[in-house]
Design an enzyme around this catalytic site. Structure first.
Site, short mmCIF file in Angstrom:
data_model
loop_
_atom_site.label_atom_id
_atom_site.label_comp_id
_atom_site.label_asym_id
_atom_site.label_seq_id
_atom_site.Cartn_x
_atom_site.Cartn_y
_atom_site.Cartn_z
N CYS A 247 66.57 85.47 23.16
CA CYS A 247 66.59 86.93 22.64
C CYS A 247 65.80 86.74 21.27
CB CYS A 247 67.90 87.61 22.66
SG CYS A 247 69.02 86.96 21.81
N ARG A 252 72.22 88.10 22.69
CA ARG A 252 72.06 88.75 23.80
C ARG A 252 71.72 87.78 24.94
NH1 ARG A 252 67.52 93.06 21.95
NH2 ARG A 252 67.23 91.61 20.38
#
Lengths: 293, 156
Positions: A247, A252
């Site tokens: 990410c 994430r």
């Protein structure tokens, strides 16, 4: 002594049901010897506004990272951190947090670099606990200091570095950022601090599957069949694939790593924590712009 | 410890007082102080609560924050912030800027050093990445003040 597994039918469908517990399970086991519950949030003050009674705080940014080098804490640093939180090597550690457990999944991934034997996520995280009207406390627990051993960090199995990603081009890769970050439309605002990267786009060949698609509206993980439809169906991954996820800084993508590795049972998933803030600033690495891989 | 700037442009006494407050308390109480600020962030007046589109998003904050700036004909600057309760750090930053800047005149706001946020002694506790959100809020406030002075906006 490890605590019992949560036997909820939803979890039984996952490959590693021992890695996840429900809010009910946590409520029933709070205070059990051998259990430590830890909250890990994006917001560094959210824990202070009220948390699961007895839960300790684990901050991804100020505690899990080395303060100087861009890296995680080392073995002695992790041992000091865990000991100070009252977490031993044999502790059942249950993590939960805000934003669909985004940061809790990141903390779990870091704990996994040190091979903590029993670490689990609380499905639905902080939002679900609060939505269910369960008790919260602003009291910071004083836990007895534990004696966590120094364990070497294993960066081979579930972590990928830039050179390895360069060697991985052409093999399965998932970009979990938002569609705008993936395509490279950057928000250009003159004179403003631009957090991130000099170049926009994605790593060639990476497919776009925004991380939060794995979460339902109540912040819990989607049931196995729905996750398979996304990752096996749409993204075309196979459980025996060698997969790299990334990410912006690897947070994430820890959530997606958890889904692939523990819920769907993929055998070889690595999180590239350098992610776009490294790739998009690196000289002469290939980049693709637009919505196609 | 992250080094604290020892010199730099003088702060308005109201901002300096906030900086002093943060430095007078021990490290572990500094986060509590930020939390107290977050609780004191004024509620959004109706003209913005019902019209988010009149506010400017600040995407540099990790949690969405919206701000509005009004420069009165007498040059007094008024600030309005909106951030969710689940973002106490962002609310705390906004409340610090509100407490320090709301009601000052435009020149005083524009004279605020861009690195004001780094003087609060929060870098090690909050992380520099999170502090960037406050620097971005300040930059946007100053830009809006300059824009509105150049072209006073229509009465709402």
């Amino acid at each position: 002594m490890a605590l019992p597994q949560d036997s909820a039918p939803k979890f039984a469908e996952y490959d590693h049901p021992e890695m996840i517990v429900s809010t009910e399970w946590v409520a029933a086991h709070l205070g059990d010897p051998g259990l430590v519950v830890a909250e890990s949030d994006e917001d560094v003050l959210l824990y202070e506004t009220g948390h699961i009674p007895g839960a300790v705080k684990l901050d991804w940014h100020t505690e899990l990272n080395d303060p100087v080098t861009r890296d995680y804490v080392d073995g002695p640093g992790f041992a000091r951190l865990m000991s100070a939180k009252g977490i031993g090597r044999d502790t059942t550690l249950v993590l939960y947090g805000d934003k669909n457990n985004w940061w809790a999944a990141y903390a779990l991934w870091v704990c996994s670099l040190f091979g903590h034997p029993d670490v689990r996520l609380m499905d639905g995280g902080r939002a679900k606990w609060i939505a269910e009207g369960r008790p919260v406390s602003t009291e910071t627990p004083e836990r007895p200091h534990a004696d966590y051993p120094v364990v070497d960090r294993d960066d081979k199995r579930i972590r990928a570095f830039k050179d390895q990603v360069l060697g991985h081009l052409g093999q399965p890769m998932i970009d979990v950022r938002s569609p705008g970050e993936y395509s490279g439309e950057l928000l250009h605002m003159p004179d403003y601090p631009q957090e991130g990267a000099l170049r926009g786009g994605h790593i060639p060949g990476a497919k776009s599957v925004p991380w939060a698609r794995a979460a339902a509206e109540d912040a819990t993980f989607r049931p196995r069949a729905e996750l398979e439809a996304i990752y096996l169906g749409e993204a075309g991954l196979r459980p025996d694939d060698d997969v790299v996820v990334y990410c912006r800084i690897g947070e994430r993508s820890s959530h997606t790593w958890f889904v692939l590795e523990h819920l769907l049972g993929f055998g070889h998933v690595r999180n590239y924590d350098g992610s776009w803030t490294e790739w998009g600033n690196s000289v002469r690495v290939p980049i693709t712009r637009g919505t196609s891989p | 410890m992250t080094p604290q700037p020892v010199s730099g442009a003088a702060l308005h006494p109201r901002l300096q007082e906030i900086v002093d407050d943060f430095h007078e308390v021990p490290d572990r109480d500094r986060l509590q102080l930020l939390l107290e600020f977050s609780r004191d962030l004024p509620v959004l007046p109706e003209r913005y609560a019902a019209h988010r589109d009149r506010m400017e998003p600040v995407p540099e904050c990790q949690t969405p924050l919206f701000l509005a700036v009004e420069v009165e004909p007498d040059e007094a600057v008024h600030l309005f912030f909106d951030a969710p309760a689940e973002a106490p750090t962002t609310r705390g930053f906004a409340a610090i800027l509100h407490a320090g800047l709301d009601g000052l005149d435009a020149d005083e706001v524009l004279a605020t050093p861009a690195e004001f946020s780094s003087r609060l002694g929060l870098a090690d506790l909050v992380s520099p990445l999170r502090l960037r959100g406050m620097a971005a809020m300040l930059a946007r406030i100053k830009r809006q003040v300059r824009d509105q002075r150049a072209a006073p906006r229509a009465a709402q």
